[in-house]
Scaffold this motif. Structure first.
Motif, PDB file in Angstrom:
ATOM      1  N   PHE A   1     -21.522  11.891  10.858  1.00 25.40           N
ATOM      2  CA  PHE A   1     -22.013  11.935   9.486  1.00 25.40           C
ATOM      3  C   PHE A   1     -22.012  13.355   8.925  1.00 25.40           C
ATOM      4  O   PHE A   1     -21.814  13.568   7.724  1.00 25.40           O
ATOM      5  N   LEU A   2     -22.228  14.342   9.785  1.00 22.24           N
ATOM      6  CA  LEU A   2     -22.139  15.740   9.344  1.00 22.24           C
ATOM      7  C   LEU A   2     -20.707  16.060   8.903  1.00 22.24           C
ATOM      8  O   LEU A   2     -20.495  16.690   7.856  1.00 22.24           O
TER       9      LEU A   2
ATOM     10  N   ILE B   1     -29.082  22.158  -0.530  1.00 27.62           N
ATOM     11  CA  ILE B   1     -29.836  20.926  -0.767  1.00 27.62           C
ATOM     12  C   ILE B   1     -30.002  20.241   0.583  1.00 27.62           C
ATOM     13  O   ILE B   1     -29.024  20.098   1.326  1.00 27.62           O
ATOM     14  N   ALA B   2     -31.225  19.822   0.914  1.00 25.30           N
ATOM     15  CA  ALA B   2     -31.501  19.218   2.223  1.00 25.30           C
ATOM     16  C   ALA B   2     -32.318  17.949   2.071  1.00 25.30           C
ATOM     17  O   ALA B   2     -33.036  17.759   1.077  1.00 25.30           O
ATOM     18  N   ALA B   3     -32.218  17.090   3.076  1.00 29.35           N
ATOM     19  CA  ALA B   3     -33.015  15.869   3.131  1.00 29.35           C
ATOM     20  C   ALA B   3     -33.597  15.719   4.530  1.00 29.35           C
ATOM     21  O   ALA B   3     -32.940  16.077   5.518  1.00 29.35           O
ATOM     22  N   PRO B   4     -34.826  15.196   4.625  1.00 26.42           N
ATOM     23  CA  PRO B   4     -35.444  15.010   5.946  1.00 26.42           C
ATOM     24  C   PRO B   4     -34.825  13.841   6.690  1.00 26.42           C
ATOM     25  O   PRO B   4     -34.405  12.853   6.086  1.00 26.42           O
TER      26      PRO B   4
ATOM     27  N   ALA C   1     -36.000  16.156  11.873  1.00 22.98           N
ATOM     28  CA  ALA C   1     -35.010  17.196  11.598  1.00 22.98           C
ATOM     29  C   ALA C   1     -34.663  17.124  10.122  1.00 22.98           C
ATOM     30  O   ALA C   1     -35.286  16.383   9.361  1.00 22.98           O
ATOM     31  N   ALA C   2     -33.662  17.875   9.725  1.00 22.84           N
ATOM     32  CA  ALA C   2     -33.171  17.823   8.349  1.00 22.84           C
ATOM     33  C   ALA C   2     -31.690  18.149   8.336  1.00 22.84           C
ATOM     34  O   ALA C   2     -31.172  18.830   9.231  1.00 22.84           O
ATOM     35  N   VAL C   3     -31.004  17.649   7.305  1.00 23.20           N
ATOM     36  CA  VAL C   3     -29.587  17.927   7.106  1.00 23.20           C
ATOM     37  C   VAL C   3     -29.419  18.561   5.734  1.00 23.20           C
ATOM     38  O   VAL C   3     -30.149  18.232   4.802  1.00 23.20           O
ATOM     39  N   SER C   4     -28.479  19.489   5.623  1.00 15.95           N
ATOM     40  CA  SER C   4     -28.299  20.164   4.336  1.00 15.95           C
ATOM     41  C   SER C   4     -26.840  20.453   4.066  1.00 15.95           C
ATOM     42  O   SER C   4     -26.014  20.488   4.974  1.00 15.95           O
ATOM     43  N   VAL C   5     -26.539  20.670   2.781  1.00 16.49           N
ATOM     44  CA  VAL C   5     -25.262  21.244   2.360  1.00 16.49           C
ATOM     45  C   VAL C   5     -25.576  22.595   1.744  1.00 16.49           C
ATOM     46  O   VAL C   5     -26.574  22.749   1.031  1.00 16.49           O
ATOM     47  N   CYS C   6     -24.745  23.582   2.041  1.00 18.77           N
ATOM     48  CA  CYS C   6     -24.988  24.946   1.563  1.00 18.77           C
ATOM     49  C   CYS C   6     -23.683  25.569   1.091  1.00 18.77           C
ATOM     50  O   CYS C   6     -22.611  25.275   1.613  1.00 18.77           O
TER      51      CYS C   6
ATOM     52  N   THR D   1     -28.145  10.089   1.796  1.00 18.19           N
ATOM     53  CA  THR D   1     -27.443   9.009   2.505  1.00 18.19           C
ATOM     54  C   THR D   1     -27.089   9.433   3.923  1.00 18.19           C
ATOM     55  O   THR D   1     -27.216   8.663   4.880  1.00 18.19           O
ATOM     56  N   THR D   2     -26.667  10.680   4.060  1.00 23.51           N
ATOM     57  CA  THR D   2     -26.345  11.206   5.389  1.00 23.51           C
ATOM     58  C   THR D   2     -27.573  11.211   6.284  1.00 23.51           C
ATOM     59  O   THR D   2     -27.513  10.804   7.452  1.00 23.51           O
ATOM     60  N   ALA D   3     -28.708  11.682   5.758  1.00 23.66           N
ATOM     61  CA  ALA D   3     -29.945  11.708   6.541  1.00 23.66           C
ATOM     62  C   ALA D   3     -30.349  10.300   6.976  1.00 23.66           C
ATOM     63  O   ALA D   3     -30.760  10.080   8.129  1.00 23.66           O
ATOM     64  N   LEU D   4     -30.205   9.333   6.065  1.00 25.32           N
ATOM     65  CA  LEU D   4     -30.547   7.945   6.383  1.00 25.32           C
ATOM     66  C   LEU D   4     -29.643   7.394   7.484  1.00 25.32           C
ATOM     67  O   LEU D   4     -30.109   6.756   8.436  1.00 25.32           O
TER      68      LEU D   4
END
Length: 283
Positions: A92-93, A202-205, A215-220, A238-241
């Motif tokens: 997903f990353l 932008i990040a999501a838990p 954890a969290a995922v982000s785009v930078c 959606t990626t975090a989910l």
């Protein structure tokens, strides 16, 4: 403070080895003198243990300089790939990076900092690295995790933060509380030059809704190239989910997919700005 006693018990030896290895938490090589200053160990003890660590390939020596060895890299790589969260996140990353064109991070909270477990994409010169740390209060991934943490942990994170890194860095509890309220309201955290000048995220838990995040995922990317809009936020959420659903039991399920776009999501005019979040710089 210099440690005077020559401890030989197994626990004391492990403690000293750990102290020596912790001295390399940062870029570059170290001399024996620098290691002694950082650890407080007696010079003779430090030298003896360093040479043994070199023999074990935990460290590497070139001339008078020491650096982390290949064995630590091997074990570190194994640790990351054995981690269930990381295994679930990997596809997903890569998909998030493909769709958005931005650097993608997977991170966890450790003390007052976030630690990056993975980084996908390096063509945007975002100065982060796998295993690197950043103060949690100044990063989107940190705020995404802290939004669902208890008050004591949030206070500890803010207390453990050193000086402001940029003019937009969060330095007060009121500022951090306001940011975390926005995260809970929108489901994503935004960071604009709070940690790194010229870059935004932008990040999501990653976790059960409303519960402490694992954890969290982000785009930078460069802040002037990122469209802080609902399309980009939705892709991150959606990626975090998807990651959390696959961490849960490891089975492949029917899950939301990221839309195929003719151009990266973050490039071009924003679809619908996240009005409350675009102004999340802390002046």
């Amino acid at each position: 403070m210099v440690i005077q006693a020559e401890a030989t018990t197994p626990s004391a030896i492990l403690d000293r080895a750990s102290l020596l290895l912790d001295a390399f938490d940062g870029p570059g090589r170290l001399t024996l003198a620098q290691i002694v200053r950082r650890t407080g160990l007696p010079r003779s003890s430090a030298h003896r243990m360093l040479e043994r660590l070199v023999q074990l390939r935990w460290l590497r020596r070139e001339g008078r300089d020491y650096e982390l060895g290949i064995r630590l890299m091997e074990l570190g790589s194994l640790a990351v790939h054995q981690d269930r969260l990381h295994r679930a996140a990997m596809p997903f990353l890569h998909e998030l990076h493909r769709v958005t064109g931005f650097v993608v991070h997977l991170a966890v909270l450790d003390g007052p900092d976030v630690v990056y477990l993975d980084k996908i994409g390096g063509d945007l010169s975002v100065p982060t690295r796998v295993g690197g740390r950043r103060p949690a209060a100044g990063t989107a991934v940190g705020k995404a995790i802290l939004a669902y943490a208890d008050e004591r942990r949030v206070a500890d994170v803010l207390a453990g933060q050193a000086t402001a890194r940029t003019r937009y860095s969060i330095t007060t509890k009121a500022q951090l509380d306001a940011e975390l309220t926005k995260v809970r309201a929108h489901g994503v955290a935004v960071e604009r030059e709070e940690s790194l000048v010229g870059f935004g995220c932008i990040a999501a838990p990653i976790g059960d809704p409303g519960a402490p995040a694992a954890a969290a995922v982000s785009v930078c990317g460069p802040v002037d190239r990122m469209a802080f809009d609902h399309r980009l936020a939705a892709a991150v959420r959606t990626t975090a989910l998807n990651i959390w659903r696959h961490v849960d039991d490891g089975r492949v399920r029917v899950h939301p997919t990221l839309q195929q776009h003719a151009r990266p999501l973050g490039v071009g005019p924003a679809a619908r700005p996240l009005a409350d979040l675009r102004g999340s710089r802390s002046a």
